[in-house]
Design a protein around this motif. Structure first.
Motif, PDB file in Angstrom:
ATOM      1  N   LYS A 129     -12.712   7.890 -23.587  1.00 26.92           N
ATOM      2  CA  LYS A 129     -11.376   8.133 -24.145  1.00 26.92           C
ATOM      3  C   LYS A 129     -10.284   7.572 -23.239  1.00 26.92           C
ATOM      4  O   LYS A 129      -9.376   6.877 -23.688  1.00 26.92           O
ATOM      5  CB  LYS A 129     -11.141   9.639 -24.351  1.00 26.92           C
ATOM      6  CG  LYS A 129     -12.140  10.310 -25.240  1.00 26.92           C
ATOM      7  CD  LYS A 129     -11.879  11.805 -25.361  1.00 26.92           C
ATOM      8  CE  LYS A 129     -12.062  12.604 -24.085  1.00 26.92           C
ATOM      9  NZ  LYS A 129     -13.421  12.641 -23.532  1.00 26.92           N
ATOM     10  N   SER A 130     -10.388   7.897 -21.944  1.00 26.17           N
ATOM     11  CA  SER A 130      -9.367   7.425 -21.005  1.00 26.17           C
ATOM     12  C   SER A 130      -9.373   5.904 -20.936  1.00 26.17           C
ATOM     13  O   SER A 130      -8.329   5.270 -20.889  1.00 26.17           O
ATOM     14  CB  SER A 130      -9.618   7.983 -19.609  1.00 26.17           C
ATOM     15  OG  SER A 130      -9.761   9.377 -19.654  1.00 26.17           O
ATOM     16  N   THR A 131     -10.570   5.323 -20.958  1.00 28.57           N
ATOM     17  CA  THR A 131     -10.690   3.872 -20.897  1.00 28.57           C
ATOM     18  C   THR A 131     -10.016   3.223 -22.103  1.00 28.57           C
ATOM     19  O   THR A 131      -9.217   2.292 -21.968  1.00 28.57           O
ATOM     20  CB  THR A 131     -12.184   3.482 -20.859  1.00 28.57           C
ATOM     21  OG1 THR A 131     -12.818   4.209 -19.813  1.00 28.57           O
ATOM     22  CG2 THR A 131     -12.363   2.006 -20.637  1.00 28.57           C
TER      23      THR A 131
ATOM     24  N   GLY B 160      -3.625  13.868 -16.235  1.00 32.00           N
ATOM     25  CA  GLY B 160      -3.692  15.193 -15.619  1.00 32.00           C
ATOM     26  C   GLY B 160      -5.001  15.395 -14.894  1.00 32.00           C
ATOM     27  O   GLY B 160      -5.158  16.326 -14.123  1.00 32.00           O
ATOM     28  N   GLU B 161      -5.972  14.557 -15.187  1.00 32.14           N
ATOM     29  CA  GLU B 161      -7.305  14.805 -14.648  1.00 32.14           C
ATOM     30  C   GLU B 161      -7.636  13.910 -13.471  1.00 32.14           C
ATOM     31  O   GLU B 161      -8.536  14.193 -12.707  1.00 32.14           O
ATOM     32  CB  GLU B 161      -8.349  14.598 -15.750  1.00 32.14           C
ATOM     33  CG  GLU B 161      -8.159  15.591 -16.878  1.00 32.14           C
ATOM     34  CD  GLU B 161      -9.205  15.478 -17.956  1.00 32.14           C
ATOM     35  OE1 GLU B 161      -9.888  14.440 -18.003  1.00 32.14           O
ATOM     36  OE2 GLU B 161      -9.317  16.420 -18.744  1.00 32.14           O
ATOM     37  N   GLU B 162      -6.913  12.814 -13.358  1.00 39.62           N
ATOM     38  CA  GLU B 162      -7.197  11.889 -12.269  1.00 39.62           C
ATOM     39  C   GLU B 162      -5.904  11.602 -11.520  1.00 39.62           C
ATOM     40  O   GLU B 162      -4.826  11.689 -12.087  1.00 39.62           O
ATOM     41  CB  GLU B 162      -7.766  10.578 -12.828  1.00 39.62           C
ATOM     42  CG  GLU B 162      -9.156  10.753 -13.402  1.00 39.62           C
ATOM     43  CD  GLU B 162      -9.642   9.542 -14.175  1.00 39.62           C
ATOM     44  OE1 GLU B 162      -9.080   8.456 -13.986  1.00 39.62           O
ATOM     45  OE2 GLU B 162     -10.582   9.709 -14.960  1.00 39.62           O
ATOM     46  N   SER B 163      -6.031  11.225 -10.259  1.00 39.08           N
ATOM     47  CA  SER B 163      -4.832  10.909  -9.496  1.00 39.08           C
ATOM     48  C   SER B 163      -4.339   9.530  -9.902  1.00 39.08           C
ATOM     49  O   SER B 163      -5.036   8.768 -10.560  1.00 39.08           O
ATOM     50  CB  SER B 163      -5.151  10.923  -8.002  1.00 39.08           C
ATOM     51  OG  SER B 163      -5.970   9.823  -7.703  1.00 39.08           O
TER      52      SER B 163
ATOM     53  N   VAL C 173      -1.139  11.575 -23.127  1.00 34.33           N
ATOM     54  CA  VAL C 173      -1.344  12.775 -22.314  1.00 34.33           C
ATOM     55  C   VAL C 173      -2.846  13.024 -22.209  1.00 34.33           C
ATOM     56  O   VAL C 173      -3.503  13.348 -23.185  1.00 34.33           O
ATOM     57  CB  VAL C 173      -0.633  14.001 -22.925  1.00 34.33           C
ATOM     58  CG1 VAL C 173      -0.896  15.240 -22.077  1.00 34.33           C
ATOM     59  CG2 VAL C 173       0.861  13.757 -23.045  1.00 34.33           C
ATOM     60  N   ASP C 174      -3.376  12.836 -21.022  1.00 37.36           N
ATOM     61  CA  ASP C 174      -4.823  12.887 -20.799  1.00 37.36           C
ATOM     62  C   ASP C 174      -5.146  13.991 -19.805  1.00 37.36           C
ATOM     63  O   ASP C 174      -4.952  13.830 -18.618  1.00 37.36           O
ATOM     64  CB  ASP C 174      -5.260  11.512 -20.275  1.00 37.36           C
ATOM     65  CG  ASP C 174      -6.765  11.372 -20.134  1.00 37.36           C
ATOM     66  OD1 ASP C 174      -7.474  12.325 -20.472  1.00 37.36           O
ATOM     67  OD2 ASP C 174      -7.208  10.297 -19.684  1.00 37.36           O
ATOM     68  N   SER C 175      -5.543  15.152 -20.170  1.00 38.32           N
ATOM     69  CA  SER C 175      -5.796  15.640 -21.512  1.00 38.32           C
ATOM     70  C   SER C 175      -4.932  16.865 -21.793  1.00 38.32           C
ATOM     71  O   SER C 175      -4.370  17.447 -20.870  1.00 38.32           O
ATOM     72  CB  SER C 175      -7.263  16.061 -21.586  1.00 38.32           C
ATOM     73  OG  SER C 175      -7.440  17.217 -20.764  1.00 38.32           O
TER      74      SER C 175
HETATM   75 MG    MG Z   1     -10.921  10.942 -19.141  1.00 36.28          MG
END
Ligand code: MG
Ligand code: TYD
Length: 455
Positions: free
Chosen positions: A99-101, A121-124, A167-169
Protein backbone atom coordinates in the motif's frame (compact mmCIF):
# COMPACT_ATOMS: atom_id res chain seq x y z
CA UNK A 1 -18.79 3.94 27.87
CA UNK A 2 -18.15 0.55 26.27
CA UNK A 3 -17.91 0.70 22.52
CA UNK A 4 -17.97 -2.19 20.07
CA UNK A 5 -14.77 -2.07 18.03
CA UNK A 6 -16.52 -3.67 15.08
CA UNK A 7 -19.67 -1.66 14.63
CA UNK A 8 -19.50 1.27 17.05
CA UNK A 9 -22.39 0.09 19.27
CA UNK A 10 -22.34 1.85 22.63
CA UNK A 11 -23.27 0.39 25.97
CA UNK A 12 -23.01 1.62 29.55
CA UNK A 13 -21.88 -1.74 30.84
CA UNK A 14 -19.55 -4.35 29.50
CA UNK A 15 -21.06 -7.14 27.44
CA UNK A 16 -19.40 -10.30 26.21
CA UNK A 17 -21.18 -10.08 22.90
CA UNK A 18 -22.26 -7.02 20.97
CA UNK A 19 -26.07 -7.10 20.67
CA UNK A 20 -25.88 -5.17 17.42
CA UNK A 21 -23.40 -7.10 15.28
CA UNK A 22 -23.10 -10.25 17.41
CA UNK A 23 -19.32 -10.09 17.62
CA UNK A 24 -17.83 -11.67 20.73
CA UNK A 25 -15.45 -9.77 22.97
CA UNK A 26 -15.49 -6.61 20.93
CA UNK A 27 -16.61 -4.09 23.58
CA UNK A 28 -13.82 -1.90 24.87
CA UNK A 29 -14.07 0.78 27.51
CA UNK A 30 -13.50 4.30 26.27
CA UNK A 31 -13.89 7.47 28.29
CA UNK A 32 -17.22 9.12 27.73
CA UNK A 33 -15.73 12.45 26.66
CA UNK A 34 -14.77 10.53 23.56
CA UNK A 35 -18.31 9.77 22.58
CA UNK A 36 -19.47 13.29 23.31
CA UNK A 37 -16.88 14.84 21.05
CA UNK A 38 -17.41 12.39 18.28
CA UNK A 39 -21.16 12.89 18.41
CA UNK A 40 -20.86 16.63 18.17
CA UNK A 41 -18.38 16.41 15.30
CA UNK A 42 -16.57 19.42 13.90
CA UNK A 43 -18.62 22.50 14.76
CA UNK A 44 -18.38 24.33 11.45
CA UNK A 45 -20.74 22.18 9.46
CA UNK A 46 -23.53 22.20 12.02
CA UNK A 47 -26.26 24.56 10.93
CA UNK A 48 -29.28 25.53 12.92
CA UNK A 49 -31.33 26.60 9.89
CA UNK A 50 -31.24 25.23 6.35
CA UNK A 51 -29.08 27.18 3.91
CA UNK A 52 -30.45 25.74 0.70
CA UNK A 53 -33.96 25.17 -0.54
CA UNK A 54 -34.77 21.87 -2.26
CA UNK A 55 -34.69 22.37 -6.05
CA UNK A 56 -36.26 20.50 -8.94
CA UNK A 57 -33.61 18.23 -10.42
CA UNK A 58 -33.96 19.78 -13.88
CA UNK A 59 -33.02 23.19 -12.52
CA UNK A 60 -29.71 22.05 -11.11
CA UNK A 61 -26.72 22.86 -13.26
CA UNK A 62 -24.72 19.83 -14.30
CA UNK A 63 -21.04 19.91 -13.65
CA UNK A 64 -18.54 17.77 -15.42
CA UNK A 65 -16.68 15.89 -12.70
CA UNK A 66 -13.11 16.85 -13.40
CA UNK A 67 -10.48 14.32 -12.44
CA UNK A 68 -6.73 14.21 -12.39
CA UNK A 69 -4.70 11.16 -13.20
CA UNK A 70 -2.33 9.49 -10.78
CA UNK A 71 -0.04 8.56 -13.64
CA UNK A 72 -0.58 4.93 -12.69
CA UNK A 73 -2.96 3.65 -15.29
CA UNK A 74 -4.22 0.63 -13.34
CA UNK A 75 -4.97 2.79 -10.28
CA UNK A 76 -6.86 5.31 -12.41
CA UNK A 77 -8.85 2.53 -14.00
CA UNK A 78 -10.00 1.12 -10.67
CA UNK A 79 -11.10 4.56 -9.50
CA UNK A 80 -13.11 5.16 -12.65
CA UNK A 81 -10.64 7.29 -14.62
CA UNK A 82 -8.64 9.26 -12.08
CA UNK A 83 -8.90 11.05 -8.77
CA UNK A 84 -11.80 13.43 -8.15
CA UNK A 85 -10.64 16.60 -6.34
CA UNK A 86 -12.01 16.74 -2.81
CA UNK A 87 -12.68 13.01 -2.67
CA UNK A 88 -11.60 10.67 0.10
CA UNK A 89 -10.30 7.24 -0.77
CA UNK A 90 -9.63 4.46 1.72
CA UNK A 91 -7.19 1.79 0.65
CA UNK A 92 -7.02 -1.39 2.70
CA UNK A 93 -4.84 -4.46 2.57
CA UNK A 94 -2.69 -6.86 4.54
CA UNK A 95 0.55 -5.53 6.01
CA UNK A 96 3.40 -5.74 3.52
CA UNK A 97 1.19 -6.05 0.49
CA UNK A 98 2.43 -2.76 -0.99
CA UNK A 99 0.00 0.00 0.00
CA UNK A 100 2.70 2.47 1.00
CA UNK A 101 4.70 1.62 -2.11
CA UNK A 102 1.74 2.18 -4.41
CA UNK A 103 0.79 5.49 -2.84
CA UNK A 104 4.36 6.76 -2.79
CA UNK A 105 4.70 5.97 -6.49
CA UNK A 106 1.41 7.71 -7.26
CA UNK A 107 2.36 10.70 -5.09
CA UNK A 108 5.57 11.09 -7.03
CA UNK A 109 3.85 11.31 -10.39
CA UNK A 110 1.13 13.65 -9.12
CA UNK A 111 3.79 15.85 -7.55
CA UNK A 112 4.98 16.87 -11.02
CA UNK A 113 1.77 18.89 -11.36
CA UNK A 114 0.41 19.50 -7.85
CA UNK A 115 1.84 19.73 -4.39
CA UNK A 116 1.56 16.42 -2.57
CA UNK A 117 1.77 15.83 1.17
CA UNK A 118 2.67 12.32 2.25
CA UNK A 119 2.01 11.85 5.96
CA UNK A 120 3.76 8.77 7.16
CA UNK A 121 2.71 7.80 10.65
CA UNK A 122 4.35 4.42 10.62
CA UNK A 123 7.77 5.19 9.24
CA UNK A 124 10.22 7.99 9.84
CA UNK A 125 10.94 10.60 7.19
CA UNK A 126 14.33 8.98 6.57
CA UNK A 127 12.79 5.57 6.05
CA UNK A 128 10.29 6.99 3.61
CA UNK A 129 13.08 8.78 1.77
CA UNK A 130 15.02 5.52 1.51
CA UNK A 131 12.02 3.86 -0.03
CA UNK A 132 11.49 6.81 -2.36
CA UNK A 133 15.11 6.60 -3.51
CA UNK A 134 14.61 2.96 -4.29
CA UNK A 135 11.52 3.79 -6.30
CA UNK A 136 13.27 6.72 -7.98
CA UNK A 137 10.66 9.14 -6.57
CA UNK A 138 12.20 12.53 -6.06
CA UNK A 139 9.75 15.12 -7.42
CA UNK A 140 10.11 18.70 -6.23
CA UNK A 141 6.46 18.91 -5.22
CA UNK A 142 6.47 15.88 -2.94
CA UNK A 143 6.50 16.75 0.76
CA UNK A 144 7.03 14.11 3.41
CA UNK A 145 6.27 14.37 7.10
CA UNK A 146 6.15 11.82 9.87
CA UNK A 147 3.21 12.81 12.08
CA UNK A 148 0.34 11.12 13.86
CA UNK A 149 -1.35 14.05 15.57
CA UNK A 150 -4.51 14.92 13.67
CA UNK A 151 -4.42 18.65 14.46
CA UNK A 152 -0.85 18.92 13.18
CA UNK A 153 -1.78 17.09 9.99
CA UNK A 154 -4.68 19.46 9.40
CA UNK A 155 -2.41 22.41 10.10
CA UNK A 156 0.16 21.12 7.57
CA UNK A 157 -2.54 20.77 4.95
CA UNK A 158 -3.82 24.29 5.59
CA UNK A 159 -0.32 25.72 5.36
CA UNK A 160 1.00 23.75 2.40
CA UNK A 161 -2.29 23.62 0.44
CA UNK A 162 -1.49 20.39 -1.38
CA UNK A 163 -3.76 18.95 -4.07
CA UNK A 164 -3.23 15.42 -2.85
CA UNK A 165 -2.68 14.09 0.67
CA UNK A 166 -1.80 10.56 1.77
CA UNK A 167 -2.34 9.54 5.39
CA UNK A 168 -0.48 6.30 6.07
CA UNK A 169 -2.23 4.91 8.08
CA UNK A 170 -5.51 6.08 9.62
CA UNK A 171 -5.06 3.62 12.52
CA UNK A 172 -2.07 5.49 13.93
CA UNK A 173 -3.55 8.99 13.70
CA UNK A 174 -5.07 10.38 16.87
CA UNK A 175 -6.94 13.43 18.06
CA UNK A 176 -5.54 14.46 21.43
CA UNK A 177 -8.88 15.53 22.86
CA UNK A 178 -9.92 11.89 22.87
CA UNK A 179 -8.43 9.75 25.58
CA UNK A 180 -8.83 6.47 23.74
CA UNK A 181 -5.82 5.02 21.99
CA UNK A 182 -5.08 5.38 18.27
CA UNK A 183 -6.84 2.74 16.20
CA UNK A 184 -9.88 2.53 18.51
CA UNK A 185 -13.35 3.08 17.12
CA UNK A 186 -13.77 6.60 18.40
CA UNK A 187 -10.31 7.71 17.23
CA UNK A 188 -10.67 6.23 13.77
CA UNK A 189 -14.17 7.62 13.44
CA UNK A 190 -13.30 11.13 14.54
CA UNK A 191 -10.07 11.30 12.53
CA UNK A 192 -11.86 9.92 9.48
CA UNK A 193 -14.64 12.48 9.92
CA UNK A 194 -12.28 15.42 10.27
CA UNK A 195 -10.12 14.40 7.33
CA UNK A 196 -13.22 13.93 5.17
CA UNK A 197 -14.42 17.35 6.19
CA UNK A 198 -11.00 18.80 5.40
CA UNK A 199 -11.06 17.23 1.92
CA UNK A 200 -14.50 18.64 1.12
CA UNK A 201 -13.61 22.09 2.45
CA UNK A 202 -10.26 22.49 0.73
CA UNK A 203 -10.83 20.43 -2.43
CA UNK A 204 -7.77 18.34 -1.61
CA UNK A 205 -8.01 14.66 -2.41
CA UNK A 206 -7.19 12.52 0.59
CA UNK A 207 -6.02 8.91 0.50
CA UNK A 208 -6.25 7.00 3.76
CA UNK A 209 -4.39 3.77 4.28
CA UNK A 210 -6.22 1.26 6.45
CA UNK A 211 -5.13 -2.01 7.96
CA UNK A 212 -7.02 -5.19 7.53
CA UNK A 213 -7.96 -7.54 10.36
CA UNK A 214 -7.44 -11.28 10.38
CA UNK A 215 -10.92 -11.77 8.99
CA UNK A 216 -10.07 -9.62 6.00
CA UNK A 217 -12.16 -6.60 6.92
CA UNK A 218 -10.83 -3.10 7.30
CA UNK A 219 -9.93 -2.59 10.93
CA UNK A 220 -11.91 0.02 12.80
CA UNK A 221 -15.58 0.62 12.48
CA UNK A 222 -17.52 0.01 9.34
CA UNK A 223 -18.49 3.63 9.70
CA UNK A 224 -15.20 4.62 8.06
CA UNK A 225 -16.23 2.79 4.90
CA UNK A 226 -19.52 4.69 4.85
CA UNK A 227 -17.81 8.01 5.33
CA UNK A 228 -15.37 7.90 2.43
CA UNK A 229 -16.17 8.14 -1.28
CA UNK A 230 -14.17 5.17 -2.46
CA UNK A 231 -12.93 2.01 -0.77
CA UNK A 232 -10.15 0.05 -2.45
CA UNK A 233 -8.64 -3.26 -1.41
CA UNK A 234 -5.14 -4.26 -2.33
CA UNK A 235 -4.79 -8.01 -2.28
CA UNK A 236 -2.60 -10.85 -3.38
CA UNK A 237 -0.40 -13.47 -1.85
CA UNK A 238 2.47 -11.93 -0.04
CA UNK A 239 4.98 -14.44 -1.31
CA UNK A 240 3.89 -14.15 -4.91
CA UNK A 241 4.62 -11.09 -6.93
CA UNK A 242 1.17 -10.28 -8.32
CA UNK A 243 -1.10 -7.78 -6.60
CA UNK A 244 -4.70 -6.98 -7.38
CA UNK A 245 -6.36 -3.66 -6.65
CA UNK A 246 -10.12 -3.79 -6.41
CA UNK A 247 -12.80 -1.20 -5.63
CA UNK A 248 -15.50 -2.34 -3.23
CA UNK A 249 -17.22 1.02 -3.07
CA UNK A 250 -16.96 3.89 -5.52
CA UNK A 251 -19.09 7.00 -5.64
CA UNK A 252 -17.40 8.13 -8.85
CA UNK A 253 -17.29 5.00 -10.95
CA UNK A 254 -18.08 1.32 -11.13
CA UNK A 255 -16.77 -1.22 -8.66
CA UNK A 256 -16.00 -4.06 -10.99
CA UNK A 257 -12.74 -2.98 -12.55
CA UNK A 258 -9.54 -4.40 -11.16
CA UNK A 259 -5.95 -3.25 -11.50
CA UNK A 260 -3.09 -5.72 -11.63
CA UNK A 261 0.45 -5.00 -10.49
CA UNK A 262 3.64 -6.90 -10.09
CA UNK A 263 5.96 -6.20 -7.13
CA UNK A 264 9.52 -5.90 -8.37
CA UNK A 265 12.81 -4.67 -6.96
CA UNK A 266 11.93 -1.19 -8.20
CA UNK A 267 8.46 -1.08 -6.72
CA UNK A 268 5.13 -1.92 -8.30
CA UNK A 269 4.91 -2.32 -12.05
CA UNK A 270 1.61 -2.25 -13.87
CA UNK A 271 0.58 -5.36 -15.72
CA UNK A 272 -1.20 -3.84 -18.67
CA UNK A 273 -2.14 -7.02 -20.44
CA UNK A 274 -2.91 -9.40 -17.63
CA UNK A 275 -5.25 -11.96 -19.15
CA UNK A 276 -2.65 -14.69 -19.51
CA UNK A 277 -0.39 -14.24 -16.48
CA UNK A 278 -2.22 -16.59 -14.16
CA UNK A 279 -2.08 -19.62 -16.45
CA UNK A 280 1.58 -19.43 -17.37
CA UNK A 281 2.78 -22.11 -14.97
CA UNK A 282 0.00 -24.50 -15.80
CA UNK A 283 0.99 -28.16 -15.93
CA UNK A 284 -0.37 -30.18 -18.86
CA UNK A 285 -1.80 -33.68 -18.67
CA UNK A 286 -2.30 -33.74 -14.93
CA UNK A 287 -5.79 -34.34 -13.63
CA UNK A 288 -7.64 -31.73 -11.60
CA UNK A 289 -7.08 -28.59 -13.67
CA UNK A 290 -9.46 -26.48 -15.72
CA UNK A 291 -9.06 -23.02 -17.24
CA UNK A 292 -11.88 -20.50 -16.95
CA UNK A 293 -12.09 -17.09 -18.61
CA UNK A 294 -13.57 -14.88 -15.91
CA UNK A 295 -14.58 -11.32 -16.37
CA UNK A 296 -13.32 -8.62 -14.06
CA UNK A 297 -14.91 -5.35 -15.10
CA UNK A 298 -14.35 -4.94 -18.78
CA UNK A 299 -11.34 -7.21 -19.04
CA UNK A 300 -11.37 -10.97 -19.28
CA UNK A 301 -8.84 -12.80 -17.16
CA UNK A 302 -7.97 -16.45 -17.67
CA UNK A 303 -7.55 -18.37 -14.44
CA UNK A 304 -6.66 -21.89 -13.61
CA UNK A 305 -8.87 -23.82 -11.22
CA UNK A 306 -7.07 -26.61 -9.40
CA UNK A 307 -8.77 -29.38 -7.48
CA UNK A 308 -7.52 -32.18 -5.31
CA UNK A 309 -9.82 -34.94 -4.15
CA UNK A 310 -8.11 -37.12 -1.59
CA UNK A 311 -9.35 -40.05 0.51
CA UNK A 312 -9.76 -39.43 4.22
CA UNK A 313 -10.31 -41.58 7.27
CA UNK A 314 -12.14 -38.88 9.18
CA UNK A 315 -15.86 -39.03 9.57
CA UNK A 316 -16.33 -35.47 8.35
CA UNK A 317 -14.40 -34.90 5.14
CA UNK A 318 -12.80 -31.53 4.56
CA UNK A 319 -13.79 -28.99 1.96
CA UNK A 320 -11.30 -26.22 1.42
CA UNK A 321 -11.41 -23.30 -1.00
CA UNK A 322 -8.91 -20.64 -1.89
CA UNK A 323 -9.94 -17.94 -4.32
CA UNK A 324 -13.53 -19.14 -4.67
CA UNK A 325 -16.43 -19.22 -2.26
CA UNK A 326 -16.29 -22.19 0.12
CA UNK A 327 -19.99 -22.89 -0.30
CA UNK A 328 -19.62 -23.34 -4.04
CA UNK A 329 -17.23 -26.24 -3.44
CA UNK A 330 -19.73 -28.06 -1.27
CA UNK A 331 -22.43 -27.25 -3.79
CA UNK A 332 -20.47 -28.56 -6.77
CA UNK A 333 -19.48 -31.68 -4.86
CA UNK A 334 -23.15 -32.24 -3.99
CA UNK A 335 -24.26 -31.74 -7.59
CA UNK A 336 -21.58 -34.14 -8.85
CA UNK A 337 -22.59 -36.69 -6.25
CA UNK A 338 -26.33 -36.58 -6.82
CA UNK A 339 -26.51 -35.92 -10.54
CA UNK A 340 -23.47 -37.80 -11.80
CA UNK A 341 -22.93 -40.39 -9.10
CA UNK A 342 -19.38 -39.45 -8.12
CA UNK A 343 -18.87 -40.20 -4.43
CA UNK A 344 -17.41 -37.64 -2.08
CA UNK A 345 -18.44 -38.97 1.32
CA UNK A 346 -14.98 -40.33 2.10
CA UNK A 347 -12.95 -37.71 0.25
CA UNK A 348 -11.50 -34.33 1.18
CA UNK A 349 -11.94 -31.75 -1.57
CA UNK A 350 -9.51 -28.87 -2.02
CA UNK A 351 -10.03 -26.21 -4.65
CA UNK A 352 -7.61 -23.42 -5.41
CA UNK A 353 -7.43 -20.60 -7.92
CA UNK A 354 -3.81 -20.26 -9.00
CA UNK A 355 -2.03 -16.95 -8.49
CA UNK A 356 -4.06 -15.62 -5.57
CA UNK A 357 -6.98 -14.31 -7.64
CA UNK A 358 -10.41 -14.22 -6.03
CA UNK A 359 -13.41 -15.02 -8.19
CA UNK A 360 -16.95 -14.27 -7.17
CA UNK A 361 -18.90 -14.67 -10.40
CA UNK A 362 -20.85 -17.91 -10.87
CA UNK A 363 -19.52 -18.43 -14.41
CA UNK A 364 -16.66 -20.28 -12.77
CA UNK A 365 -18.96 -23.11 -11.54
CA UNK A 366 -18.48 -25.43 -14.46
CA UNK A 367 -14.72 -25.00 -14.17
CA UNK A 368 -14.84 -26.03 -10.51
CA UNK A 369 -17.02 -29.03 -11.31
CA UNK A 370 -14.74 -30.14 -14.15
CA UNK A 371 -11.58 -29.78 -12.07
CA UNK A 372 -13.07 -31.76 -9.18
CA UNK A 373 -14.44 -34.48 -11.43
CA UNK A 374 -11.21 -34.69 -13.39
CA UNK A 375 -9.17 -35.27 -10.26
CA UNK A 376 -11.73 -37.65 -8.80
CA UNK A 377 -11.48 -39.89 -11.85
CA UNK A 378 -7.81 -39.07 -12.35
CA UNK A 379 -8.33 -38.23 -16.00
CA UNK A 380 -6.72 -34.95 -17.17
CA UNK A 381 -9.04 -32.42 -18.73
CA UNK A 382 -8.26 -31.22 -22.26
CA UNK A 383 -5.53 -28.58 -21.80
CA UNK A 384 -6.50 -26.68 -24.95
CA UNK A 385 -10.07 -26.21 -23.80
CA UNK A 386 -11.63 -23.50 -21.63
CA UNK A 387 -14.89 -24.00 -19.72
CA UNK A 388 -17.49 -21.54 -18.54
CA UNK A 389 -21.03 -21.67 -17.20
CA UNK A 390 -23.07 -21.35 -14.05
CA UNK A 391 -24.22 -24.66 -12.62
CA UNK A 392 -27.70 -25.00 -11.11
CA UNK A 393 -28.80 -27.54 -8.52
CA UNK A 394 -30.20 -29.78 -11.21
CA UNK A 395 -26.79 -30.01 -12.80
CA UNK A 396 -28.00 -27.75 -15.60
CA UNK A 397 -25.70 -25.15 -17.14
CA UNK A 398 -26.98 -21.58 -17.13
CA UNK A 399 -26.07 -18.84 -19.56
CA UNK A 400 -23.44 -16.28 -18.56
CA UNK A 401 -22.76 -12.67 -19.49
CA UNK A 402 -20.43 -11.22 -22.11
CA UNK A 403 -19.40 -14.54 -23.54
CA UNK A 404 -17.90 -13.06 -26.68
CA UNK A 405 -15.10 -11.17 -24.98
CA UNK A 406 -14.29 -14.24 -22.87
CA UNK A 407 -14.03 -16.39 -25.96
CA UNK A 408 -12.02 -13.89 -27.96
CA UNK A 409 -9.45 -13.61 -25.20
CA UNK A 410 -9.23 -17.41 -24.86
CA UNK A 411 -8.68 -17.74 -28.60
CA UNK A 412 -6.03 -15.05 -28.48
CA UNK A 413 -4.15 -17.00 -25.84
CA UNK A 414 -4.14 -20.10 -27.98
CA UNK A 415 -7.04 -22.17 -26.71
CA UNK A 416 -8.67 -24.33 -29.38
CA UNK A 417 -11.97 -25.37 -27.82
CA UNK A 418 -14.54 -24.04 -25.37
CA UNK A 419 -17.41 -25.56 -23.41
CA UNK A 420 -20.09 -22.91 -23.36
CA UNK A 421 -23.62 -22.86 -21.92
CA UNK A 422 -26.20 -23.89 -24.51
CA UNK A 423 -28.21 -20.81 -23.59
CA UNK A 424 -25.43 -18.62 -24.92
CA UNK A 425 -24.84 -20.56 -28.11
CA UNK A 426 -27.80 -19.30 -30.12
CA UNK A 427 -27.10 -15.60 -29.68
CA UNK A 428 -23.41 -15.97 -30.35
CA UNK A 429 -21.93 -14.86 -33.65
CA UNK A 430 -19.82 -17.93 -34.24
CA UNK A 431 -17.92 -16.72 -37.25
CA UNK A 432 -16.06 -14.07 -35.25
CA UNK A 433 -14.54 -16.61 -32.88
CA UNK A 434 -11.68 -18.74 -34.01
CA UNK A 435 -12.39 -21.74 -31.78
CA UNK A 436 -14.43 -24.89 -31.71
CA UNK A 437 -17.48 -24.10 -29.56
CA UNK A 438 -19.14 -26.93 -27.70
CA UNK A 439 -22.57 -26.03 -26.29
CA UNK A 440 -23.39 -27.88 -23.08
CA UNK A 441 -26.70 -28.03 -21.24
CA UNK A 442 -25.86 -30.38 -18.34
CA UNK A 443 -22.73 -31.05 -16.31
CA UNK A 444 -23.13 -34.72 -17.19
CA UNK A 445 -22.79 -33.95 -20.87
CA UNK A 446 -19.54 -32.09 -20.29
CA UNK A 447 -18.10 -34.93 -18.24
CA UNK A 448 -19.23 -37.71 -20.58
CA UNK A 449 -17.75 -35.89 -23.49
CA UNK A 450 -14.40 -35.26 -21.85
CA UNK A 451 -13.88 -38.55 -20.15
CA UNK A 452 -15.13 -40.86 -22.88
CA UNK A 453 -12.76 -39.23 -25.37
CA UNK A 454 -9.73 -39.35 -23.14
CA UNK A 455 -9.97 -42.62 -21.33
MG1 MG B 1 2.92 0.75 4.90
P1 TYD C 1 4.75 -1.75 1.69
O1 TYD C 1 4.39 -0.77 0.65
O2 TYD C 1 5.61 -1.28 2.82
O3 TYD C 1 3.49 -2.48 2.26
P2 TYD C 1 2.30 -1.91 3.18
O4 TYD C 1 2.40 -0.42 3.22
O5 TYD C 1 1.06 -2.41 2.50
O6 TYD C 1 2.47 -2.54 4.52
O7 TYD C 1 5.47 -2.93 0.91
C1 TYD C 1 6.31 -3.75 1.57
C2 TYD C 1 6.76 -4.94 0.78
O8 TYD C 1 7.08 -4.70 -0.57
C3 TYD C 1 8.04 -5.38 1.44
O9 TYD C 1 7.88 -6.73 1.81
C4 TYD C 1 9.10 -5.19 0.44
C5 TYD C 1 8.38 -5.12 -0.86
N1 TYD C 1 9.00 -4.18 -1.81
C6 TYD C 1 9.57 -4.66 -2.97
O10 TYD C 1 9.60 -5.87 -3.24
N2 TYD C 1 10.12 -3.77 -3.86
C7 TYD C 1 10.11 -2.42 -3.63
O11 TYD C 1 10.63 -1.64 -4.46
C8 TYD C 1 9.54 -1.95 -2.42
C9 TYD C 1 9.52 -0.49 -2.09
C10 TYD C 1 8.99 -2.85 -1.55
Amino acid sequence: MFICQECGYQSLRWLGRCPDCNTWNSLVEELSSASQISKAGPDEHRVSFPKEEPQPIGAIESIEQERFTTGIHELDRVMGGGVVPGSVVLIGGDPGIGKSTLLLQASDVIAHRKKVLYVSGEESVKQTKMRADRLGSVSEGLYIVSETNLDSIIEFVNRLKPGFVVVDSIQVVYQQALSSSPGSVSQVRLCGQELTFLAKKTGTSVFLVGHVTKEGNLAGPRILEHMVDTVLYFEGERHRSFRILRAVKNRFGSTNEIGIFEMTGEGLKEVLNPSGIFIEERPKDISGFAVVPTLEGTRPLLVEIQALVSPTNFAVPKREARGVDYNRISLMAAVLERRIGLEFGRFDVYVNVAGGVKIVEPAVDLGIAMAIASNHRDIPFDSECVVMGEVGLGGEIRAISQIESRLKESARLGFKRAYIPKGNASSLKREIIDMELIPISFVKEALDRTFSERR
